[in-house]
Scaffold this active site. Sequence first.
Site, PDB file in Angstrom:
ATOM      1  N   SER A  95       0.868  -1.172   0.000  1.00 41.24           N
ATOM      2  CA  SER A  95       0.000   0.000   0.000  1.00 41.24           C
ATOM      3  C   SER A  95       0.907   1.225   0.000  1.00 41.24           C
ATOM      4  O   SER A  95       1.923   1.229  -0.695  1.00 41.24           O
ATOM      5  CB  SER A  95      -0.920  -0.075   1.218  1.00 41.24           C
ATOM      6  N   HIS A 102      -2.910  -1.436  -3.032  1.00 38.43           N
ATOM      7  CA  HIS A 102      -3.868  -0.329  -2.873  1.00 38.43           C
ATOM      8  C   HIS A 102      -3.357   0.844  -3.701  1.00 38.43           C
ATOM      9  O   HIS A 102      -2.166   1.078  -3.787  1.00 38.43           O
ATOM     10  CB  HIS A 102      -3.948   0.123  -1.415  1.00 38.43           C
ATOM     11  N   ASP A 140      -4.397  -4.445   6.321  1.00 39.52           N
ATOM     12  CA  ASP A 140      -4.730  -5.397   5.274  1.00 39.52           C
ATOM     13  C   ASP A 140      -3.504  -6.273   4.984  1.00 39.52           C
ATOM     14  O   ASP A 140      -2.378  -5.796   4.996  1.00 39.52           O
ATOM     15  CB  ASP A 140      -5.156  -4.624   4.015  1.00 39.52           C
TER      16      ASP A 140
END
Lengths: 286, 185
Positions: free
Chosen positions: B10, B37, B130
């Site tokens: 991310s 992401h 996550d």
Amino acid sequence: MTITNQDLQIFINAIKTSSNYDFSEYSDKSLKRRLAKVLIDYKMEISGLISQLKGNNTFLEQVVKDVTVNTTELFRDPNIWQILKYHVLPKFKNQSSINIWHAGCSTGQEVYSLLMLLHELDLFEKSKVYATDLNNDVLQVAKKGVYKYRFNINYLDNFDKSMKENPYNYEEYNEIPYEKYFTIDKSKDIIKMNQFLLDKPIFKKHDLVKDGNIFYVKFDLILCRNVIIYFNYELQNKVFDLFYNNLYPNGYLLLGMHESILGPYASRFDKMGQFYQKKEMFTYMP
Amino acid sequence: MYKAIVIGGSAGSFQVVTRILSSFSPNFNMPVFLSLHRLKHVRSGFLEALTMKSKIPIIEPNDKEQIKPGKAYLAPANYHMYIELGNRIALSTEEPVHHSRPSIDLSFITASNVYREKLIGIILSGANHDGAYGLKKVQENGGLTIVQNPKDCQVTTMTEAAISLAKIDHVFSIDQMADFISKLK
């Protein structure tokens, strides 16, 4: 919570015997996940859920709604709507009527997106727009055309890109006010579609797996976005067959951004970016 | 001995992902799944930017696309990417998990179900939790777990979450990561 293949099979069978719904050809990864989520949300075991499903129709409808996926946006993927506006819809300009089927319309955001484009192109009056979904609850939301505002501020960006900008001519900018099509009420935190848009579409409950074409007309354009990703390969082909048979020659099919026709039906369509155009078939007479 | 790699990252992971992609040897022959992401509004250009230095082709797959060795599959913006039995990818628009779509956890869990002990899972720099649960699944199924050294990460939340939840086989600096990757076939 882990759902075994056996749990899933028991669930599918229970739904099938107690209703007209058939999930046996759905893609099982996502169905398993949804089912696990339902069990957690309802604080139930699979056996408890199954016994509730039998004989409690309201509960069954609720569960069906929860295991199917209903995410959608106004003008999701703006590029697609730009192609629709500048390359696809103008082809229908000289027709006296235009039939459009939005299959799997969910809560209706893209139905209204389409209507706005038709209106901008002066095709609104002569269009008939049919919108269907498996689930009655989402259709009720679609009919009302009221959406949360704060959660969905990206709707406005999508609108600007799809309606105001012309990607083929950067100097062009159409100042179209939001109020022309919807009302934003920040105090109530809602976006509400204007009445003339709400009055237009014909919403009907429909199951792509088994209902066929319920409108008895053929279509110039079928939209079915992010629906078939939840079907397995075989069921996808059945749905392509349905669409193929109910499109006019040269009619268009629009799928989701990352959906495509992979099987035998690929050769019956010309692919242009995200759009599929039904080929005109000539029968060879010896 | 390994059959696939799944990578999650991310905020702050772009550089290390690029480095990994540029480190594959010419005889590298596994599929790579990238669940990254991205900023909400960056929907295009990301694939192109990643492709520039990559030694293997990068694809934003379509639903039910066949998985081929030696290619990297980048989860498309706004879709979850599942790895299915039968060597296909499946996409989903289910609601975001940990505020993210694609969800790193979902790609890791489904890849782990398919490849079991033949999977390498790598978690990189990122600003939320996550991927931690997904990496734990990789470990439980006997796969190899790798985390970027938090000292090397621009944002450490994601790697620290993974380290505290799962048993990690290797904590690698960016250079060590690149070295490891270059030896895979």
